[in-house]
Design an enzyme around this catalytic site. Structure first.
Site, PDB file in Angstrom:
ATOM      1  N   TRP A 182     -27.236  -0.332  27.126  1.00 39.25           N
ATOM      2  CA  TRP A 182     -27.278  -1.114  28.376  1.00 39.25           C
ATOM      3  C   TRP A 182     -26.357  -2.328  28.252  1.00 39.25           C
ATOM      4  O   TRP A 182     -25.624  -2.673  29.189  1.00 39.25           O
ATOM      5  CB  TRP A 182     -28.702  -1.602  28.647  1.00 39.25           C
ATOM      6  CG  TRP A 182     -29.536  -0.729  29.540  1.00 39.25           C
ATOM      7  CD1 TRP A 182     -30.588   0.048  29.172  1.00 39.25           C
ATOM      8  CD2 TRP A 182     -29.394  -0.557  30.970  1.00 39.25           C
ATOM      9  NE1 TRP A 182     -31.104   0.687  30.270  1.00 39.25           N
ATOM     10  CE2 TRP A 182     -30.405   0.338  31.381  1.00 39.25           C
ATOM     11  CE3 TRP A 182     -28.518  -1.081  31.918  1.00 39.25           C
ATOM     12  CZ2 TRP A 182     -30.557   0.727  32.711  1.00 39.25           C
ATOM     13  CZ3 TRP A 182     -28.665  -0.697  33.246  1.00 39.25           C
ATOM     14  CH2 TRP A 182     -29.669   0.199  33.641  1.00 39.25           C
ATOM     15  N   TRP A 235     -30.150 -14.437  43.909  1.00 37.28           N
ATOM     16  CA  TRP A 235     -30.163 -14.085  42.479  1.00 37.28           C
ATOM     17  C   TRP A 235     -29.257 -14.996  41.657  1.00 37.28           C
ATOM     18  O   TRP A 235     -29.515 -15.243  40.473  1.00 37.28           O
ATOM     19  CB  TRP A 235     -29.752 -12.616  42.279  1.00 37.28           C
ATOM     20  CG  TRP A 235     -28.350 -12.273  42.686  1.00 37.28           C
ATOM     21  CD1 TRP A 235     -27.926 -11.813  43.899  1.00 37.28           C
ATOM     22  CD2 TRP A 235     -27.173 -12.359  41.870  1.00 37.28           C
ATOM     23  NE1 TRP A 235     -26.566 -11.611  43.901  1.00 37.28           N
ATOM     24  CE2 TRP A 235     -26.074 -11.932  42.661  1.00 37.28           C
ATOM     25  CE3 TRP A 235     -26.938 -12.736  40.548  1.00 37.28           C
ATOM     26  CZ2 TRP A 235     -24.765 -11.883  42.182  1.00 37.28           C
ATOM     27  CZ3 TRP A 235     -25.628 -12.701  40.063  1.00 37.28           C
ATOM     28  CH2 TRP A 235     -24.562 -12.278  40.876  1.00 37.28           C
ATOM     29  N   ASN A 259     -38.497  -9.328  27.307  1.00 33.53           N
ATOM     30  CA  ASN A 259     -37.653  -8.489  28.175  1.00 33.53           C
ATOM     31  C   ASN A 259     -38.371  -8.005  29.430  1.00 33.53           C
ATOM     32  O   ASN A 259     -37.815  -8.037  30.531  1.00 33.53           O
ATOM     33  CB  ASN A 259     -37.141  -7.266  27.391  1.00 33.53           C
ATOM     34  CG  ASN A 259     -36.271  -7.667  26.211  1.00 33.53           C
ATOM     35  OD1 ASN A 259     -36.050  -8.845  25.974  1.00 33.53           O
ATOM     36  ND2 ASN A 259     -35.786  -6.692  25.472  1.00 33.53           N
ATOM     37  N   TRP A 276     -29.861  -9.528  36.495  1.00 34.49           N
ATOM     38  CA  TRP A 276     -30.267 -10.183  37.744  1.00 34.49           C
ATOM     39  C   TRP A 276     -29.927  -9.329  38.959  1.00 34.49           C
ATOM     40  O   TRP A 276     -30.717  -9.228  39.896  1.00 34.49           O
ATOM     41  CB  TRP A 276     -29.632 -11.574  37.845  1.00 34.49           C
ATOM     42  CG  TRP A 276     -30.503 -12.600  37.213  1.00 34.49           C
ATOM     43  CD1 TRP A 276     -30.419 -13.087  35.943  1.00 34.49           C
ATOM     44  CD2 TRP A 276     -31.647 -13.221  37.795  1.00 34.49           C
ATOM     45  NE1 TRP A 276     -31.431 -13.976  35.702  1.00 34.49           N
ATOM     46  CE2 TRP A 276     -32.201 -14.092  36.818  1.00 34.49           C
ATOM     47  CE3 TRP A 276     -32.257 -13.146  39.043  1.00 34.49           C
ATOM     48  CZ2 TRP A 276     -33.337 -14.861  37.064  1.00 34.49           C
ATOM     49  CZ3 TRP A 276     -33.395 -13.916  39.292  1.00 34.49           C
ATOM     50  CH2 TRP A 276     -33.925 -14.754  38.318  1.00 34.49           C
ATOM     51  N   GLU A 310     -31.193   0.306  24.728  1.00 37.51           N
ATOM     52  CA  GLU A 310     -31.019  -1.103  25.106  1.00 37.51           C
ATOM     53  C   GLU A 310     -29.655  -1.620  24.655  1.00 37.51           C
ATOM     54  O   GLU A 310     -28.995  -2.395  25.360  1.00 37.51           O
ATOM     55  CB  GLU A 310     -32.133  -1.956  24.485  1.00 37.51           C
ATOM     56  CG  GLU A 310     -33.534  -1.653  24.997  1.00 37.51           C
ATOM     57  CD  GLU A 310     -33.707  -1.945  26.471  1.00 37.51           C
ATOM     58  OE1 GLU A 310     -32.989  -2.818  27.004  1.00 37.51           O
ATOM     59  OE2 GLU A 310     -34.559  -1.295  27.110  1.00 37.51           O
ATOM     60  N   TRP A 329     -30.640 -15.314  52.447  1.00 38.99           N
ATOM     61  CA  TRP A 329     -31.618 -15.873  51.521  1.00 38.99           C
ATOM     62  C   TRP A 329     -32.293 -17.096  52.133  1.00 38.99           C
ATOM     63  O   TRP A 329     -31.666 -17.855  52.866  1.00 38.99           O
ATOM     64  CB  TRP A 329     -30.938 -16.280  50.211  1.00 38.99           C
ATOM     65  CG  TRP A 329     -30.227 -15.160  49.515  1.00 38.99           C
ATOM     66  CD1 TRP A 329     -28.884 -14.946  49.452  1.00 38.99           C
ATOM     67  CD2 TRP A 329     -30.843 -14.095  48.772  1.00 38.99           C
ATOM     68  NE1 TRP A 329     -28.610 -13.817  48.718  1.00 38.99           N
ATOM     69  CE2 TRP A 329     -29.789 -13.270  48.288  1.00 38.99           C
ATOM     70  CE3 TRP A 329     -32.157 -13.749  48.467  1.00 38.99           C
ATOM     71  CZ2 TRP A 329     -30.030 -12.130  47.521  1.00 38.99           C
ATOM     72  CZ3 TRP A 329     -32.394 -12.625  47.701  1.00 38.99           C
ATOM     73  CH2 TRP A 329     -31.340 -11.827  47.237  1.00 38.99           C
TER      74      TRP A 329
END
Length: 433
Positions: free
Chosen positions: A261, A342, A324, A365, A258, A289
């Site tokens: 990341w 998003w 998370n 996102w 993590e 969208w």
């Protein structure tokens, strides 16, 4: 004649311990004055005048000031734009050098480029250092020198390169005698900054005990088994080197990934700054969208009729934190069930999350949307009902944050899952054709 000094400018590294810029400043030729600027360019964008992040920064600065004053120094605090603050600082002090740590967000890089030019014109050295990550910019790249765009091969290289050298602390404590000696300097009040004190409770930066069961328990929101360290990593009240060492010692492999990341997304933002408001995969900018404002409002308020989505949004709105696993579910739901851009969700999270970090938020996102750095195809659509059964089977998390789901008559879902899945797949296929 004014005494010659260096300045260590704190930004998102709010600690005296194990701080790269402060270490190099203290080892330099001149005594060091520590500085923080409440940046009007940033603060003017905050609509919530009780924003808890400002209270957190303020309280942290008060602690730093107290620590410096025990050493006969103090903390210089300015409330202005950097463009105006720095000429005033150079008028006030005989500054020979400025030290700071790297920041990778586009606003910060432009700010530092401009400051570097200004300081050079004033014959003041400006030196910056890596501090908030283990590996930055182009330290982890492919054999051809190009940045990775997928996490797994990046992480393999990240682990391969990781050794004791990269996680060694900077022993700033040894050199605090080289601080600039001054009487106590004033710390503005929150009211003078245009903000009110928040009553928000902030998580501790003592995370060590959380790592023991992290690998096993992290996905279950009712267990509260994550470290809550995001806020402290965001503002640098804990050292990334200390955190990685602890993860290694406890063999918390998933937690280590993590952390990687986080660095992966910072690397992506550095190399591809367009991802802030454009898809990493350009074809995804062609998606049509729906952007239904009523449905977006329902999502924001946690009134979608999907228990885990509603619980997550209520937790965010009340605490500035969201688990998370639930973050992935609510983000996927907004983009793929409601067909809402998003960027709308990313902006809402930016306003609400205590641990908001631009690189990770944008990256997360886009991952949920399918438009970002993800090896999986776009047709992965989280089923919120299955996620609930898998990760909150007894609905402990849901009942805590959305208690109406204990009632006999349940809220009606805003959209049916199979219909929503078919609709988003059709929209994606059309955009990517």
């Amino acid at each position: 004649m004014k005494k010659e000094i260096s300045i260590c400018w704190l930004r998102r590294d709010l600690r005296l311990k194990d701080n790269a810029a402060l270490y190099y400043a203290l080892k330099g030729k001149f005594p060091v004055l520590v500085l923080f600027i409440f940046d009007k360019n940033i603060l003017k964008k905050l609509d919530n005048k009780s924003d808890a992040r400002i209270t957190f920064i303020y309280q942290t600065l008060a602690e730093i000031k107290e620590g410096l004053e025990k050493k006969g120094s103090s903390l210089l605090v300015k409330f202005d734009t950097p463009e105006k603050a720095w000429p005033a600082i150079l008028d006030e002090y005989n500054v020979k050098g400025v030290y700071a740590n790297h920041d990778y967000e586009p606003y910060a890089t432009k700010r530092d480029d401009s400051l570097g030019e200004f300081l050079r014109s004033e014959d003041v050295a400006f030196q910056t250092y890596k501090d908030q990550v283990i590996f930055e910019k182009s330290e982890i790249v492919k054999d051809d020198g190009k940045p990775y765009s997928v996490f797994t091969p990046y992480y393999r290289q990240w682990l391969k390169k990781l050794n004791d050298f990269y996680v060694k602390s900077y022993p700033t404590g040894k050199y605090l005698k080289n601080l600039f000696q001054t009487s106590s300097l004033p710390l503005l009040t929150l009211e003078e900054l245009g903000f009110k004190k928040s009553d928000q409770q902030f998580p501790s930066n003592h995370f060590e005990k959380k790592l023991k069961d992290y690998n096993k328990e992290r996905d279950y929101p009712a267990k509260d088994a994550t470290t809550h360290l995001g806020l402290h990593l965001r503002f640098g009240t804990v050292s990334i080197r200390e955190v990685v060492r602890e993860a290694q010692e406890q063999k918390a492999d998933k937690w280590l990934s993590e952390l990687a990341w986080r660095e992966f997304y910072m690397m992506i933002l550095w190399h591809y700054p367009h991802v802030i408001d454009h898809a990493f995969k350009p074809a995804y900018d062609n998606i049509k969208w729906r952007n239904n404002e009523t449905e977006f409002k329902a999502w924001c308020e946690g009134k979608t009729g999907y228990p885990i989505v509603d619980a997550g949004m209520r937790q965010l709105n009340e605490t500035g934190f969201m688990h998370n696993r639930v973050r992935m579910v609510v983000a996927s739901f907004l983009c793929k069930h409601l067909l809402i851009d998003w960027r709308w969700g990313e902006t809402y999270f930016a306003e609400k999350l205590l641990d908001y970090e631009q690189a990770s938020n944008v990256g997360g996102w886009q991952w949920a949307c399918g438009s970002g750095n993800d090896a999986a195809p776009y047709f992965r659509v989280f089923n919120p009902e299955l996620q609930l059964k898998k990760f909150d089977q007894k609905m402990e998390y849901v009942f805590k944050w959305a208690p109406e789901y204990q009632n006999a008559i349940l809220p009606i879902p805003i959209v049916e899952h199979t219909f929503a899945r078919d609709r988003i797949l059709a929209a994606f296929k059309k955009a990517l054709a």
